[in-house]
Structure formats: structure tokens, C-alpha cells
Design a protein around this motif. Structure first.
Motif, PDB file in Angstrom:
ATOM      1  N   VAL A  92      63.794 -24.723  20.369  1.00  0.00           N
ATOM      2  CA  VAL A  92      63.346 -23.329  20.463  1.00  0.00           C
ATOM      3  C   VAL A  92      61.961 -23.188  21.103  1.00  0.00           C
ATOM      4  CG1 VAL A  92      64.803 -22.585  18.554  1.00  0.00           C
ATOM      5  CG2 VAL A  92      62.470 -23.321  18.085  1.00  0.00           C
ATOM      6  N   GLU A  93      61.262 -24.295  21.248  1.00  0.00           N
ATOM      7  CA  GLU A  93      59.894 -24.258  21.769  1.00  0.00           C
ATOM      8  C   GLU A  93      59.799 -23.575  23.137  1.00  0.00           C
ATOM      9  OE1 GLU A  93      56.161 -27.329  22.083  1.00  0.00           O
ATOM     10  OE2 GLU A  93      58.172 -28.130  22.381  1.00  0.00           O
ATOM     11  N   GLU A  94      60.718 -23.874  24.028  1.00  0.00           N
ATOM     12  CA  GLU A  94      60.715 -23.270  25.368  1.00  0.00           C
ATOM     13  C   GLU A  94      60.783 -21.744  25.288  1.00  0.00           C
ATOM     14  OE1 GLU A  94      63.456 -23.333  29.436  1.00  0.00           O
ATOM     15  OE2 GLU A  94      64.138 -24.420  27.672  1.00  0.00           O
ATOM     16  N   VAL A  95      61.640 -21.231  24.396  1.00  0.00           N
ATOM     17  CA  VAL A  95      61.797 -19.783  24.241  1.00  0.00           C
ATOM     18  C   VAL A  95      60.551 -19.181  23.592  1.00  0.00           C
ATOM     19  CG1 VAL A  95      63.242 -17.965  23.256  1.00  0.00           C
ATOM     20  CG2 VAL A  95      64.310 -20.039  24.152  1.00  0.00           C
ATOM     21  N   VAL A  96      59.975 -19.881  22.628  1.00  0.00           N
ATOM     22  CA  VAL A  96      58.750 -19.429  21.969  1.00  0.00           C
ATOM     23  C   VAL A  96      57.631 -19.250  22.997  1.00  0.00           C
ATOM     24  CG1 VAL A  96      56.907 -20.162  20.382  1.00  0.00           C
ATOM     25  CG2 VAL A  96      59.305 -20.384  19.702  1.00  0.00           C
ATOM     26  N   LYS A  97      57.526 -20.193  23.928  1.00  0.00           N
ATOM     27  CA  LYS A  97      56.473 -20.146  24.955  1.00  0.00           C
ATOM     28  C   LYS A  97      56.614 -18.957  25.898  1.00  0.00           C
ATOM     29  CE  LYS A  97      55.275 -25.027  24.931  1.00  0.00           C
ATOM     30  NZ  LYS A  97      55.279 -26.289  25.675  1.00  0.00           N
ATOM     31  N   LYS A  98      57.764 -18.298  25.871  1.00  0.00           N
ATOM     32  CA  LYS A  98      57.981 -17.116  26.714  1.00  0.00           C
ATOM     33  C   LYS A  98      57.412 -15.855  26.061  1.00  0.00           C
ATOM     34  CE  LYS A  98      60.444 -19.530  29.668  1.00  0.00           C
ATOM     35  NZ  LYS A  98      60.039 -19.842  31.020  1.00  0.00           N
ATOM     36  N   GLY A  99      56.835 -16.001  24.864  1.00  0.00           N
ATOM     37  CA  GLY A  99      56.173 -14.875  24.212  1.00  0.00           C
ATOM     38  C   GLY A  99      57.095 -13.942  23.451  1.00  0.00           C
ATOM     39  N   VAL A 100      58.139 -14.487  22.830  1.00  0.00           N
ATOM     40  CA  VAL A 100      59.063 -13.635  22.080  1.00  0.00           C
ATOM     41  C   VAL A 100      58.485 -13.232  20.730  1.00  0.00           C
ATOM     42  CG1 VAL A 100      61.081 -14.601  23.246  1.00  0.00           C
ATOM     43  CG2 VAL A 100      60.333 -15.593  21.074  1.00  0.00           C
ATOM     44  N   GLN A 101      58.895 -12.054  20.259  1.00  0.00           N
ATOM     45  CA  GLN A 101      58.524 -11.577  18.926  1.00  0.00           C
ATOM     46  C   GLN A 101      59.568 -11.992  17.895  1.00  0.00           C
ATOM     47  OE1 GLN A 101      58.514  -7.486  20.646  1.00  0.00           O
ATOM     48  NE2 GLN A 101      56.842  -7.177  19.193  1.00  0.00           N
ATOM     49  N   THR A 102      60.814 -12.037  18.346  1.00  0.00           N
ATOM     50  CA  THR A 102      61.952 -12.369  17.495  1.00  0.00           C
ATOM     51  C   THR A 102      62.799 -13.402  18.211  1.00  0.00           C
ATOM     52  OG1 THR A 102      61.984 -10.126  16.587  1.00  0.00           O
ATOM     53  CG2 THR A 102      63.989 -11.427  16.297  1.00  0.00           C
ATOM     54  N   LEU A 103      63.331 -14.358  17.453  1.00  0.00           N
ATOM     55  CA  LEU A 103      64.232 -15.346  18.026  1.00  0.00           C
ATOM     56  C   LEU A 103      65.513 -15.350  17.205  1.00  0.00           C
ATOM     57  CD1 LEU A 103      63.557 -18.430  19.877  1.00  0.00           C
ATOM     58  CD2 LEU A 103      65.184 -18.686  18.034  1.00  0.00           C
ATOM     59  N   VAL A 104      66.644 -15.197  17.894  1.00  0.00           N
ATOM     60  CA  VAL A 104      67.955 -15.174  17.253  1.00  0.00           C
ATOM     61  C   VAL A 104      68.646 -16.492  17.556  1.00  0.00           C
ATOM     62  CG1 VAL A 104      70.169 -13.972  17.104  1.00  0.00           C
ATOM     63  CG2 VAL A 104      68.074 -12.663  17.555  1.00  0.00           C
ATOM     64  N   ILE A 105      69.159 -17.120  16.515  1.00  0.00           N
ATOM     65  CA  ILE A 105      69.876 -18.390  16.667  1.00  0.00           C
ATOM     66  C   ILE A 105      71.335 -18.172  16.309  1.00  0.00           C
ATOM     67  CG2 ILE A 105      70.096 -20.784  15.884  1.00  0.00           C
ATOM     68  CD1 ILE A 105      67.073 -20.685  15.192  1.00  0.00           C
ATOM     69  N   GLY A 106      72.224 -18.465  17.280  1.00  0.00           N
ATOM     70  CA  GLY A 106      73.664 -18.385  17.056  1.00  0.00           C
ATOM     71  C   GLY A 106      74.192 -19.769  16.723  1.00  0.00           C
TER      72      GLY A 106
END
Length: 162
Positions: free
Chosen positions: A94-108
Motif C-alpha cells: 500500500v506504500e505506493e498508493v499512500v505516497k500519492k497523498g490519499v485520505q482514504t485507502l480501500v482494500i478489496g
């Protein structure tokens, strides 16, 4: 930049708005997406450990009810032969997505929720100040799209099979 809508989901196939590719599993973030191989961070080595545990259990408790055997194959998915879904989605996934500046992360976690999400991953996201949602993939896509439609900087990692 807004989070792209997940345009379609079916077993083993996902399409993301703005991409011409069809993904099996994918990562999505504001302004982009890419294919995701959840095994790239080590989620496949558990099969050998589980099989070893089974052998020890069988030696200690030889009288098991028929059909109760835990085989290494039972820990896998027909879409990913020989690859169990544990330990699952790692912080590195998930680190790559976090670095994009997301407020919320959804995991399927997959259609049958076979892909694990260990507490260390949720804790990592929470320490980053990110709201995390862990759901069955169809529900995760609905949640992701609803958040994206509201203009929230949402990202996701999605497993589209088991």
C-alpha cells in the motif's frame, strides 16, 4: 487530480476509467492506476509452512474425520495455483498508493475474501493518518467509487478473484 472510477468488475477482470488496460488485480490512486501482483511482497510462502504444520498435526492426532484434512492446496485459489493468500496485503503493497497523498485507502480482499490483511498493514495506514476500509472486493469497489464521486482523495488495492 481526482481518483478514477472503477468502471467494471467481474471475476479476474477490472477496468479503471482513464486506462485502456484490463487488470486482474490493481492499485488505484488520484490520477492513475496500475496492475498489482500481491505476491510481489512475499504473499505465497505460507503454503510450505502450512503443509509442515499439517504433517506435525497428523503425526500427533492420526485419527481425523474424513475430509477434515488441511492440504496445502486448500490454502490456495484456483486462479493462483500454488499461491496462498497469506500473509496477505503488506504495508509495502500500500506504500505506493499512500505516497500519492490519499485520505482514504480501500482494500478489496477478493470475491470470497481469501486475501488476508494483517493488523500491521492497518496500523501502518492509521499511523499515516489514512482512513482504511477493508472489504470484500465487490463492496470495496462500491465504497471506493462512492468516495471518489464525493471528491475524496481515495486510493485502493483490489484483488478480483478469490
Amino acid at each position: 487530480m481526482s481518483s478514477p472510477e472503477i468502471a467494471s468488475l467481474s471475476w479476474g477482470q477490472m477496468k479503471v476509467q482513464g486506462s485502456t488496460k484490463t487488470y486482474k488485480d490493481c492499485k488505484v490512486w488520484p490520477g492513475g492506476s496500475r496492475a498489482w501482483d500481491w505476491r510481489e511482497t512475499g504473499t505465497e510462502r505460507e503454503r510450505e509452512r502450512a503443509a509442515e504444520g499439517q504433517r506435525k498435526e497428523e503425526t500427533q492426532n492420526p485419527k481425523q474425520a474424513p475430509g477434515s484434512e488441511l492440504s496445502a492446496q486448500s490454502l490456495t485459489c484456483s486462479s493462483h495455483p500454488g499461491a496462498p493468500h497469506s500473509p496477505g496485503v503488506q504495508p509495502a503493497d500500500v506504500e505506493e498508493v499512500v505516497k500519492k497523498g490519499v485520505q482514504t485507502l480501500v482494500i478489496g480482499r477478493g470475491m470470497s475474501e481469501a486475501l488476508k490483511v494483517p493488523p500491521s498493514t492497518v496500523e501502518y495506514l492509521e499511523k499515516q493518518g489514512i482512513d482504511v476500509r477493508v472489504l470484500q472486493t465487490e463492496q470495496a469497489v462500491k465504497e471506493y467509487n462512492a468516495l471518489a464521486a464525493r471528491g475524496i482523495r481515495v486510493g485502493g488495492v483490489f484483488h478480483s478473484t478469490c
